[in-house]
Design a protein around this motif. Structure first.
Motif, PDB file in Angstrom:
ATOM      1  N   VAL A  88      42.648  78.189  30.286  1.00 30.64           N
ATOM      2  CA  VAL A  88      41.322  78.772  30.513  1.00 30.64           C
ATOM      3  C   VAL A  88      41.010  79.859  29.494  1.00 30.64           C
ATOM      4  N   GLN A  89      42.032  80.330  28.792  1.00 33.15           N
ATOM      5  CA  GLN A  89      41.809  81.275  27.691  1.00 33.15           C
ATOM      6  C   GLN A  89      41.736  80.558  26.347  1.00 33.15           C
ATOM      7  N   GLY A  90      41.714  79.222  26.390  1.00 34.03           N
ATOM      8  CA  GLY A  90      41.443  78.467  25.172  1.00 34.03           C
ATOM      9  C   GLY A  90      42.649  77.960  24.409  1.00 34.03           C
ATOM     10  N   ALA A  91      43.835  78.066  24.974  1.00 32.21           N
ATOM     11  CA  ALA A  91      45.032  77.653  24.231  1.00 32.21           C
ATOM     12  C   ALA A  91      44.978  76.168  23.849  1.00 32.21           C
ATOM     13  N   ASP A  92      45.411  75.883  22.635  1.00 30.10           N
ATOM     14  CA  ASP A  92      45.561  74.498  22.159  1.00 30.10           C
ATOM     15  C   ASP A  92      47.009  74.040  22.261  1.00 30.10           C
ATOM     16  N   ILE A  93      47.915  74.992  22.050  1.00 25.10           N
ATOM     17  CA  ILE A  93      49.350  74.702  21.980  1.00 25.10           C
ATOM     18  C   ILE A  93      50.084  75.733  22.830  1.00 25.10           C
ATOM     19  N   VAL A  94      51.015  75.270  23.658  1.00 23.66           N
ATOM     20  CA  VAL A  94      51.910  76.198  24.336  1.00 23.66           C
ATOM     21  C   VAL A  94      53.327  75.938  23.819  1.00 23.66           C
ATOM     22  N   CYS A  95      53.936  76.986  23.288  1.00 21.64           N
ATOM     23  CA  CYS A  95      55.321  76.909  22.813  1.00 21.64           C
ATOM     24  C   CYS A  95      56.248  77.358  23.944  1.00 21.64           C
ATOM     25  N   VAL A  96      57.273  76.566  24.217  1.00 19.43           N
ATOM     26  CA  VAL A  96      58.146  76.838  25.362  1.00 19.43           C
ATOM     27  C   VAL A  96      59.607  76.951  24.928  1.00 19.43           C
ATOM     28  N   PRO A  97      60.046  78.164  24.596  1.00 15.92           N
ATOM     29  CA  PRO A  97      61.485  78.382  24.456  1.00 15.92           C
ATOM     30  C   PRO A  97      62.108  78.225  25.849  1.00 15.92           C
ATOM     31  N   THR A  98      63.169  77.438  25.953  1.00 18.97           N
ATOM     32  CA  THR A  98      63.692  77.177  27.288  1.00 18.97           C
ATOM     33  C   THR A  98      65.211  77.052  27.274  1.00 18.97           C
ATOM     34  N   ASN A  99      65.797  77.230  28.456  1.00 13.97           N
ATOM     35  CA  ASN A  99      67.224  77.007  28.698  1.00 13.97           C
ATOM     36  C   ASN A  99      67.323  76.194  29.979  1.00 13.97           C
ATOM     37  N   TRP A 100      66.742  74.990  29.952  1.00 11.62           N
ATOM     38  CA  TRP A 100      66.755  74.136  31.153  1.00 11.62           C
ATOM     39  C   TRP A 100      68.186  73.818  31.582  1.00 11.62           C
ATOM     40  N   VAL A 101      68.397  73.911  32.878  1.00 15.08           N
ATOM     41  CA  VAL A 101      69.691  73.561  33.465  1.00 15.08           C
ATOM     42  C   VAL A 101      69.494  72.345  34.374  1.00 15.08           C
ATOM     43  N   PRO A 102      70.573  71.697  34.801  1.00 18.58           N
ATOM     44  CA  PRO A 102      70.403  70.540  35.705  1.00 18.58           C
ATOM     45  C   PRO A 102      69.741  70.975  37.012  1.00 18.58           C
ATOM     46  N   MET A 103      68.806  70.154  37.509  1.00 10.60           N
ATOM     47  CA  MET A 103      68.150  70.439  38.788  1.00 10.60           C
ATOM     48  C   MET A 103      68.807  69.597  39.876  1.00 10.60           C
ATOM     49  N   PRO A 104      68.837  70.127  41.121  1.00 12.08           N
ATOM     50  CA  PRO A 104      69.351  69.316  42.230  1.00 12.08           C
ATOM     51  C   PRO A 104      68.502  68.054  42.384  1.00 12.08           C
ATOM     52  N   ALA A 105      69.106  66.989  42.849  1.00  4.12           N
ATOM     53  CA  ALA A 105      68.418  65.723  43.164  1.00  4.12           C
ATOM     54  C   ALA A 105      67.955  64.965  41.925  1.00  4.12           C
ATOM     55  N   GLN A 106      68.348  65.433  40.746  1.00  3.95           N
ATOM     56  CA  GLN A 106      67.964  64.726  39.515  1.00  3.95           C
ATOM     57  C   GLN A 106      68.764  63.414  39.403  1.00  3.95           C
ATOM     58  N   PRO A 107      68.085  62.263  39.448  1.00 10.47           N
ATOM     59  CA  PRO A 107      68.815  61.007  39.237  1.00 10.47           C
ATOM     60  C   PRO A 107      69.318  60.940  37.794  1.00 10.47           C
ATOM     61  N   GLY A 108      70.550  60.478  37.613  1.00 11.50           N
ATOM     62  CA  GLY A 108      71.147  60.469  36.284  1.00 11.50           C
ATOM     63  C   GLY A 108      70.442  59.567  35.292  1.00 11.50           C
ATOM     64  N   ASP A 109      69.710  58.564  35.791  1.00 13.71           N
ATOM     65  CA  ASP A 109      69.119  57.577  34.887  1.00 13.71           C
ATOM     66  C   ASP A 109      67.659  57.861  34.562  1.00 13.71           C
ATOM     67  N   ARG A 110      67.191  59.067  34.880  1.00  9.76           N
ATOM     68  CA  ARG A 110      65.778  59.389  34.641  1.00  9.76           C
ATOM     69  C   ARG A 110      65.672  60.591  33.725  1.00  9.76           C
ATOM     70  N   PRO A 111      64.531  60.712  32.998  1.00  6.83           N
ATOM     71  CA  PRO A 111      64.313  61.936  32.232  1.00  6.83           C
ATOM     72  C   PRO A 111      64.294  63.133  33.191  1.00  6.83           C
ATOM     73  N   ALA A 112      64.620  64.299  32.681  1.00  9.48           N
ATOM     74  CA  ALA A 112      64.655  65.507  33.503  1.00  9.48           C
ATOM     75  C   ALA A 112      63.304  65.768  34.158  1.00  9.48           C
ATOM     76  N   MET A 113      63.333  66.403  35.333  1.00  7.66           N
ATOM     77  CA  MET A 113      62.079  66.801  35.984  1.00  7.66           C
ATOM     78  C   MET A 113      61.246  67.677  35.046  1.00  7.66           C
ATOM     79  N   ALA A 114      61.911  68.446  34.181  1.00  7.60           N
ATOM     80  CA  ALA A 114      61.181  69.272  33.211  1.00  7.60           C
ATOM     81  C   ALA A 114      60.262  68.417  32.335  1.00  7.60           C
ATOM     82  N   THR A 115      60.690  67.208  32.011  1.00  4.49           N
ATOM     83  CA  THR A 115      59.836  66.292  31.237  1.00  4.49           C
ATOM     84  C   THR A 115      58.560  65.979  32.013  1.00  4.49           C
TER      85      THR A 115
END
Lengths: 296, 296
Positions: B172-199
């Motif tokens: 709403v402030q007009g951003a075109d690009i959001v840059c996300v530095p991250t340290n994603w860790v495994p989430m509970p219930a994440q099936p091993g054969d799927r992309p991460a919930m973060a995706t």
């Protein structure tokens, strides 16, 4: 949320069913009759909450406003609502069904919610899609959350799901389950070998809010407009429990609702809770400036 | 967004690069030196905006607050920030890097943004994850959006992405690009054969806001905590343009930024626009009650 196999019927809790079907434009009596047959099947298979698609009684692609007007009905007194109410009472279940609503001279793309004790409430689609703007008024009832013996239940319709605010409004009012009557259409840039973007949006919303989301889409092509099926039921952890369904068949999806697991799943660790971690103090007022939504 | 192959270098516009790497806890000098080598490679391959992971200079799993305090630096005057600023000026590019910030006695999980003309701004993580609560203060700068020659750029860090409000504030402030530095860790219930919930969360946010989102995750295991890699760059239509990357290798992802296509893609048809369709009139004030965010 648990896997639920109607053939086994071992689960004793409540079961949600999404009816994926193909309404025919204008054939209201036939559409409702076929809906009732699907609902009866679902109830026989143990469902206590049945979700039907958007505009399930009228079809979607109206030729003009006159056609929409002639098919729409008052809620909760119109004949479709009466039939669904009678069915819910007879079977002792809850039903959420997308219907065209006429309120005086105004039309709304609405959903009715009816249960074992009769009419519960209605929802009017907040975010209209494309030519719906030619027929319908934007919804004016906010996102009501209804207390039921199955949990706290909200409703969203199709394009509403493109707006994270819709699900957040339900969640901050305590919703456990959001029922989504929908008429999803193909989106631009959708790769043919991937689940629909609607699947992604639904999973993200369920995960971010710790809510069950149950989407019942239609199938078929109406006046040149194809619909994509792929109904699905997503658990509060964001992973599909049932579906996505096929892209072109009438079918019914089932999932068992585990309210305790859904609610406790919102606590992620000793510090984090998906809703309590919201930084409302830091969110700009422009994210929400309206009056409190109307709750029943 | 366009596919971008550094080997071909045919695209003349601006290119974004996400550096997936493995910082070592406490080895600040080495971490920064390795970051610079990755940045130089990315610049050589045509990148004009390079995103590094969360806490890229210090590592993530601090033993206690004293360790975090001793590694954190003032912004923008600390040595890490100075090195990144010098690198950005030398290479004529923009850099977004997650760093531990010390402001007086307070610590923040922050990101610095620096460009060809020097320091641009900082972002402080709004939504802290798990033990971060033991070391850091919650961010107090809102979600600033920075005007650059590459477009309007906002920053979010890791768990911020679990809150749709973060991306909405940027949009709403007009951003075109959001840059996300991250340290994603495994989430509970994440099936091993799927992309991460973060995706899924990233794709949904990009689609609902019509914004490019570029996530640079770390890899490796630190003091028993594994990280999942799978960095990715998603286009404004919600589909990944680069990645998800591997779960365990250092690598650099590239995508070409097409600002015109990103902005015009927000218009879906004659009636619908992903941001203008928001029903702020209907959204409950509880969705956002804070002061306007601090923008530079």
């Amino acid at each position: 949320m648990l896997q639920y196999d109607p053939a086994e019927r071992e689960f004793e809790g409540s079961v949600i069913a999404c009816v994926q079907m193909e309404p025919q434009i204008g054939a209201k009596r036939d559409n409702v009759a076929r809906s009732i047959r699907h609902i009866e099947t679902a109830a026989k298979n143990g469902a206590s909450l049945v979700v039907l698609p958007e505009l399930s009684n009228t079809g979607y692609v109206f030729a003009d406003r006159d056609e929409a007007f002639s098919l729409a009905e008052a809620l909760p007194d119109g004949e479709t609502a009466q039939v669904f109410a009678e069915t819910a009472q007879r079977l002792g279940i809850h039903i959420v069904a997308g219907v065209a609503e006429r309120a005086g001279t105004r039309l709304y793309n609405s959903a009715l919610f009816t249960g074992p004790s009769g009419h519960i409430g209605i929802y009017r689609k907040l975010h209209l899609w494309n030519n719906e703007h030619l027929f319908f008024e934007p919804g004016n009832l906010g996102v009501p959350v209804f207390d039921t013996r199955l949990g706290r239940i909200a409703i969203a319709i199709c394009y509403d799901g493109w707006f994270p605010e819709t699900y957040r409004l339900a969640a901050v009012q305590g919703a456990d389950i959001v029922c989504v009557p929908t008429n999803w259409v193909p989106m631009p840039a959708q790769p043919g070998d991937r689940p629909a973007m609607a699947t992604t949006l639904t999973m993200a919303a369920a995960h971010s809010n710790g809510m069950v989301i149950a989407c019942a889409n239609r199938v078929g092509t109406e006046r040149g407009q194809p619909f994509i099926g792929q109904s699905l039921i997503v658990g509060g952890d964001g992973w599909p429990v049932a579906g996505p369904a096929s892209g072109d068949c009438e079918e019914v999806l089932y999932a068992a609702i585990d309210l305790k697991r859904t609610r406790s799943g919102r606590t992620l660790n000793a510090f984090n809770h998906v809703l309590r971690d919201r930084r409302a103090d830091a969110y700009h007022p422009m994210l929400g400036t309206g009056l409190p939504s109307s709750c029943s």
